[in-house]
Scaffold this motif. Structure first.
Motif, PDB file in Angstrom:
ATOM      1  N   VAL A  43       0.826  -1.210   0.000  1.00  0.00           N
ATOM      2  CA  VAL A  43       0.000   0.000   0.000  1.00  0.00           C
ATOM      3  C   VAL A  43       0.860   1.260   0.000  1.00  0.00           C
ATOM      4  N   ILE A  44       1.706   1.394   1.009  1.00  0.00           N
ATOM      5  CA  ILE A  44       2.474   2.631   1.180  1.00  0.00           C
ATOM      6  C   ILE A  44       3.564   2.821   0.123  1.00  0.00           C
ATOM      7  N   PRO A  45       4.444   1.836  -0.129  1.00  0.00           N
ATOM      8  CA  PRO A  45       5.512   2.061  -1.110  1.00  0.00           C
ATOM      9  C   PRO A  45       5.024   2.448  -2.513  1.00  0.00           C
ATOM     10  N   PRO A  46       4.032   1.764  -3.090  1.00  0.00           N
ATOM     11  CA  PRO A  46       3.562   2.186  -4.412  1.00  0.00           C
ATOM     12  C   PRO A  46       2.974   3.597  -4.413  1.00  0.00           C
ATOM     13  N   ALA A  51       3.825   9.585  -5.344  1.00  0.00           N
ATOM     14  CA  ALA A  51       4.148  10.916  -4.816  1.00  0.00           C
ATOM     15  C   ALA A  51       5.454  11.418  -5.411  1.00  0.00           C
ATOM     16  N   GLN A  52       6.407  10.508  -5.586  1.00  0.00           N
ATOM     17  CA  GLN A  52       7.684  10.868  -6.196  1.00  0.00           C
ATOM     18  C   GLN A  52       7.483  11.353  -7.629  1.00  0.00           C
ATOM     19  N   LEU A  60       1.157  13.814   2.954  1.00  0.00           N
ATOM     20  CA  LEU A  60      -0.237  13.406   3.110  1.00  0.00           C
ATOM     21  C   LEU A  60      -0.376  11.886   2.993  1.00  0.00           C
ATOM     22  N   VAL A  61       0.480  11.270   2.193  1.00  0.00           N
ATOM     23  CA  VAL A  61       0.490   9.802   2.096  1.00  0.00           C
ATOM     24  C   VAL A  61       0.841   9.202   3.450  1.00  0.00           C
ATOM     25  N   ILE A  62       1.862   9.760   4.096  1.00  0.00           N
ATOM     26  CA  ILE A  62       2.294   9.266   5.418  1.00  0.00           C
ATOM     27  C   ILE A  62       1.197   9.472   6.457  1.00  0.00           C
ATOM     28  N   ILE A  63       0.575  10.659   6.453  1.00  0.00           N
ATOM     29  CA  ILE A  63      -0.507  10.945   7.402  1.00  0.00           C
ATOM     30  C   ILE A  63      -1.677   9.991   7.192  1.00  0.00           C
ATOM     31  N   ALA A  64      -2.033   9.758   5.926  1.00  0.00           N
ATOM     32  CA  ALA A  64      -3.137   8.839   5.614  1.00  0.00           C
ATOM     33  C   ALA A  64      -2.804   7.421   6.057  1.00  0.00           C
ATOM     34  N   TYR A 169       9.394   5.762  -2.126  1.00  0.00           N
ATOM     35  CA  TYR A 169       9.782   6.995  -2.818  1.00  0.00           C
ATOM     36  C   TYR A 169      11.060   6.781  -3.633  1.00  0.00           C
ATOM     37  N   ALA A 170      11.944   5.944  -3.094  1.00  0.00           N
ATOM     38  CA  ALA A 170      13.235   5.715  -3.750  1.00  0.00           C
ATOM     39  C   ALA A 170      13.206   4.555  -4.744  1.00  0.00           C
TER      40      ALA A 170
END
Length: 216
Positions: A43-46, A51-52, A60-64, A169-170
Protein backbone atom coordinates in the motif's frame (compact mmCIF):
# COMPACT_ATOMS: atom_id res chain seq x y z
CA UNK A 1 6.02 -17.03 -7.02
CA UNK A 2 5.63 -14.94 -3.88
CA UNK A 3 7.28 -11.91 -5.49
CA UNK A 4 5.03 -12.17 -8.56
CA UNK A 5 1.94 -12.13 -6.31
CA UNK A 6 3.43 -9.18 -4.42
CA UNK A 7 3.91 -7.26 -7.68
CA UNK A 8 0.39 -8.10 -8.88
CA UNK A 9 -1.21 -6.97 -5.62
CA UNK A 10 0.85 -3.77 -5.57
CA UNK A 11 -0.33 -2.99 -9.11
CA UNK A 12 -3.95 -3.61 -8.09
CA UNK A 13 -3.60 -1.39 -5.03
CA UNK A 14 -1.99 1.35 -7.13
CA UNK A 15 -4.94 1.40 -9.53
CA UNK A 16 -7.38 1.61 -6.60
CA UNK A 17 -5.51 4.48 -4.95
CA UNK A 18 -5.28 6.38 -8.23
CA UNK A 19 -9.09 6.31 -8.38
CA UNK A 20 -9.88 6.96 -4.71
CA UNK A 21 -6.88 9.02 -3.64
CA UNK A 22 -5.73 9.47 -0.03
CA UNK A 23 -8.95 7.91 1.28
CA UNK A 24 -7.91 4.73 -0.50
CA UNK A 25 -4.71 4.71 1.57
CA UNK A 26 -6.71 5.21 4.77
CA UNK A 27 -9.16 2.41 3.95
CA UNK A 28 -6.52 -0.10 2.85
CA UNK A 29 -4.29 0.61 5.86
CA UNK A 30 -7.32 0.27 8.15
CA UNK A 31 -7.89 -3.19 6.69
CA UNK A 32 -4.19 -4.03 7.07
CA UNK A 33 -4.12 -2.94 10.70
CA UNK A 34 -7.27 -4.80 11.73
CA UNK A 35 -7.80 -8.55 11.65
CA UNK A 36 -7.64 -8.94 7.84
CA UNK A 37 -4.26 -10.18 6.53
CA UNK A 38 -3.37 -7.43 4.05
CA UNK A 39 0.28 -6.31 3.92
CA UNK A 40 1.06 -2.61 4.31
CA UNK A 41 4.09 -2.98 2.05
CA UNK A 42 1.83 -3.19 -0.99
CA UNK A 43 0.00 0.00 0.00
CA UNK A 44 2.47 2.63 1.18
CA UNK A 45 5.51 2.06 -1.11
CA UNK A 46 3.56 2.19 -4.41
CA UNK A 47 1.67 5.28 -3.24
CA UNK A 48 4.92 6.91 -2.14
CA UNK A 49 6.34 6.27 -5.60
CA UNK A 50 3.30 7.99 -7.10
CA UNK A 51 4.15 10.92 -4.82
CA UNK A 52 7.68 10.87 -6.20
CA UNK A 53 6.12 11.25 -9.66
CA UNK A 54 4.12 14.25 -8.47
CA UNK A 55 0.70 12.59 -8.33
CA UNK A 56 0.42 12.72 -4.54
CA UNK A 57 1.93 14.62 -1.63
CA UNK A 58 4.34 12.35 0.27
CA UNK A 59 3.49 13.96 3.62
CA UNK A 60 -0.24 13.41 3.11
CA UNK A 61 0.49 9.80 2.10
CA UNK A 62 2.29 9.27 5.42
CA UNK A 63 -0.51 10.95 7.40
CA UNK A 64 -3.14 8.84 5.61
CA UNK A 65 -1.11 5.69 6.28
CA UNK A 66 -0.78 6.43 10.00
CA UNK A 67 -4.47 7.35 10.26
CA UNK A 68 -5.50 4.07 8.64
CA UNK A 69 -3.18 2.06 10.88
CA UNK A 70 -4.63 3.72 13.97
CA UNK A 71 -8.23 3.15 12.84
CA UNK A 72 -7.57 -0.54 12.24
CA UNK A 73 -5.89 -0.87 15.63
CA UNK A 74 -8.86 0.85 17.30
CA UNK A 75 -11.22 -1.66 15.67
CA UNK A 76 -9.31 -4.54 17.26
CA UNK A 77 -9.03 -2.65 20.55
CA UNK A 78 -12.76 -1.99 20.83
CA UNK A 79 -13.73 -5.50 19.69
CA UNK A 80 -11.60 -6.95 22.49
CA UNK A 81 -12.77 -4.24 24.92
CA UNK A 82 -16.48 -4.86 24.33
CA UNK A 83 -16.65 -8.58 23.52
CA UNK A 84 -14.17 -9.68 26.16
CA UNK A 85 -11.48 -12.31 26.32
CA UNK A 86 -13.75 -15.38 26.34
CA UNK A 87 -15.66 -14.48 23.16
CA UNK A 88 -12.55 -13.37 21.23
CA UNK A 89 -10.74 -16.62 22.03
CA UNK A 90 -13.85 -18.60 21.03
CA UNK A 91 -13.99 -16.78 17.69
CA UNK A 92 -10.25 -17.34 17.16
CA UNK A 93 -10.87 -21.06 17.44
CA UNK A 94 -13.40 -21.11 14.60
CA UNK A 95 -12.52 -22.35 11.12
CA UNK A 96 -12.99 -18.98 9.43
CA UNK A 97 -10.28 -17.45 11.64
CA UNK A 98 -7.67 -19.52 9.76
CA UNK A 99 -8.29 -17.36 6.70
CA UNK A 100 -7.52 -14.32 8.86
CA UNK A 101 -4.29 -15.98 10.06
CA UNK A 102 -5.56 -15.85 13.65
CA UNK A 103 -5.63 -18.70 16.14
CA UNK A 104 -5.76 -19.02 19.96
CA UNK A 105 -2.04 -19.78 20.09
CA UNK A 106 -1.12 -16.46 18.47
CA UNK A 107 -3.50 -14.61 20.79
CA UNK A 108 -1.90 -16.26 23.81
CA UNK A 109 1.56 -15.16 22.64
CA UNK A 110 0.37 -11.60 22.02
CA UNK A 111 -1.35 -11.45 25.41
CA UNK A 112 1.71 -12.77 27.27
CA UNK A 113 3.84 -10.21 25.46
CA UNK A 114 1.48 -7.39 26.41
CA UNK A 115 1.18 -8.45 30.04
CA UNK A 116 4.96 -8.73 30.37
CA UNK A 117 5.94 -5.40 28.80
CA UNK A 118 2.83 -3.32 29.35
CA UNK A 119 2.03 -0.16 27.44
CA UNK A 120 5.36 -0.14 25.64
CA UNK A 121 4.39 -3.39 23.92
CA UNK A 122 1.80 -1.55 21.82
CA UNK A 123 4.65 0.53 20.41
CA UNK A 124 7.13 -2.29 19.86
CA UNK A 125 4.42 -4.64 18.62
CA UNK A 126 3.57 -2.33 15.72
CA UNK A 127 7.08 -2.91 14.38
CA UNK A 128 6.99 -6.72 14.52
CA UNK A 129 5.24 -8.45 11.57
CA UNK A 130 3.27 -11.18 13.38
CA UNK A 131 2.37 -8.89 16.30
CA UNK A 132 1.32 -5.82 14.35
CA UNK A 133 -2.39 -6.65 14.12
CA UNK A 134 -2.75 -8.79 17.26
CA UNK A 135 -1.14 -6.51 19.85
CA UNK A 136 -4.24 -4.28 19.96
CA UNK A 137 -6.39 -7.18 21.18
CA UNK A 138 -4.75 -7.74 24.61
CA UNK A 139 -4.68 -3.96 25.01
CA UNK A 140 -8.46 -4.08 24.68
CA UNK A 141 -8.73 -7.03 27.08
CA UNK A 142 -6.86 -5.09 29.77
CA UNK A 143 -8.82 -1.89 29.01
CA UNK A 144 -5.59 0.03 28.46
CA UNK A 145 -5.99 3.79 28.76
CA UNK A 146 -7.21 4.98 25.35
CA UNK A 147 -4.92 8.02 25.18
CA UNK A 148 -1.85 5.90 25.84
CA UNK A 149 -3.03 3.29 23.35
CA UNK A 150 -3.47 5.93 20.64
CA UNK A 151 -0.10 7.51 21.43
CA UNK A 152 1.98 4.31 21.38
CA UNK A 153 0.11 2.86 18.40
CA UNK A 154 0.53 6.06 16.38
CA UNK A 155 4.22 6.23 17.28
CA UNK A 156 4.95 2.65 16.22
CA UNK A 157 2.77 2.87 13.12
CA UNK A 158 4.35 6.21 12.21
CA UNK A 159 7.86 4.75 12.19
CA UNK A 160 6.73 1.77 10.10
CA UNK A 161 4.82 3.93 7.58
CA UNK A 162 7.65 6.46 7.21
CA UNK A 163 10.20 3.73 6.46
CA UNK A 164 7.91 2.13 3.87
CA UNK A 165 7.25 5.55 2.35
CA UNK A 166 10.97 6.31 2.06
CA UNK A 167 11.60 2.97 0.36
CA UNK A 168 8.68 3.47 -1.99
CA UNK A 169 9.78 7.00 -2.82
CA UNK A 170 13.24 5.71 -3.75
CA UNK A 171 12.56 2.25 -5.20
CA UNK A 172 8.81 2.18 -5.87
CA UNK A 173 9.20 1.45 -9.58
CA UNK A 174 10.77 -1.91 -8.75
CA UNK A 175 8.17 -3.86 -6.77
CA UNK A 176 10.20 -7.07 -6.84
CA UNK A 177 13.12 -5.23 -5.22
CA UNK A 178 10.79 -3.89 -2.54
CA UNK A 179 9.59 -7.41 -1.78
CA UNK A 180 13.18 -8.38 -1.01
CA UNK A 181 13.74 -5.26 1.09
CA UNK A 182 10.62 -6.02 3.13
CA UNK A 183 12.15 -9.28 4.40
CA UNK A 184 15.25 -7.41 5.52
CA UNK A 185 13.19 -4.66 7.16
CA UNK A 186 11.07 -7.19 9.03
CA UNK A 187 14.20 -8.94 10.31
CA UNK A 188 15.67 -5.60 11.39
CA UNK A 189 12.58 -4.70 13.42
CA UNK A 190 12.44 -8.13 15.03
CA UNK A 191 16.06 -7.70 16.14
CA UNK A 192 15.28 -4.15 17.29
CA UNK A 193 12.28 -5.35 19.31
CA UNK A 194 14.36 -8.09 20.93
CA UNK A 195 17.06 -5.54 21.79
CA UNK A 196 14.50 -3.25 23.45
CA UNK A 197 13.02 -6.17 25.36
CA UNK A 198 16.45 -7.25 26.64
CA UNK A 199 17.11 -3.64 27.65
CA UNK A 200 13.83 -3.52 29.60
CA UNK A 201 14.63 -6.81 31.37
CA UNK A 202 18.12 -5.62 32.34
CA UNK A 203 16.76 -2.28 33.57
CA UNK A 204 14.12 -4.02 35.70
CA UNK A 205 16.66 -6.42 37.19
CA UNK A 206 18.97 -3.56 38.10
CA UNK A 207 16.07 -1.61 39.61
CA UNK A 208 14.72 -4.60 41.54
CA UNK A 209 18.12 -6.09 42.34
CA UNK A 210 19.13 -7.30 45.79
CA UNK A 211 19.26 -4.56 48.36
CA UNK A 212 22.35 -4.28 50.44
CA UNK A 213 21.94 -4.24 54.20
CA UNK A 214 23.99 -1.83 56.22
CA UNK A 215 25.37 -3.41 59.42
CA UNK A 216 26.43 -1.21 62.29
Amino acid sequence: MTESIFVWLASLVTSIILKIGYWGVVVLMTIESSFVPFPSEIVIPPTAYLAQQGRFNIYLVIIAGIAGSLLGALINYYLAYTLGRKIIYALAGKRFSKFLLINPGKLVQAEKYFLKYGNLSTFIGRLVPWLRQLISIPAGFSKMDLKRFVFYTSLGSGIWVIILAVLGYAFGSNQALLAGYYKEISLFFIILALTVIVGIIIKRRIKNGPKTTNYR
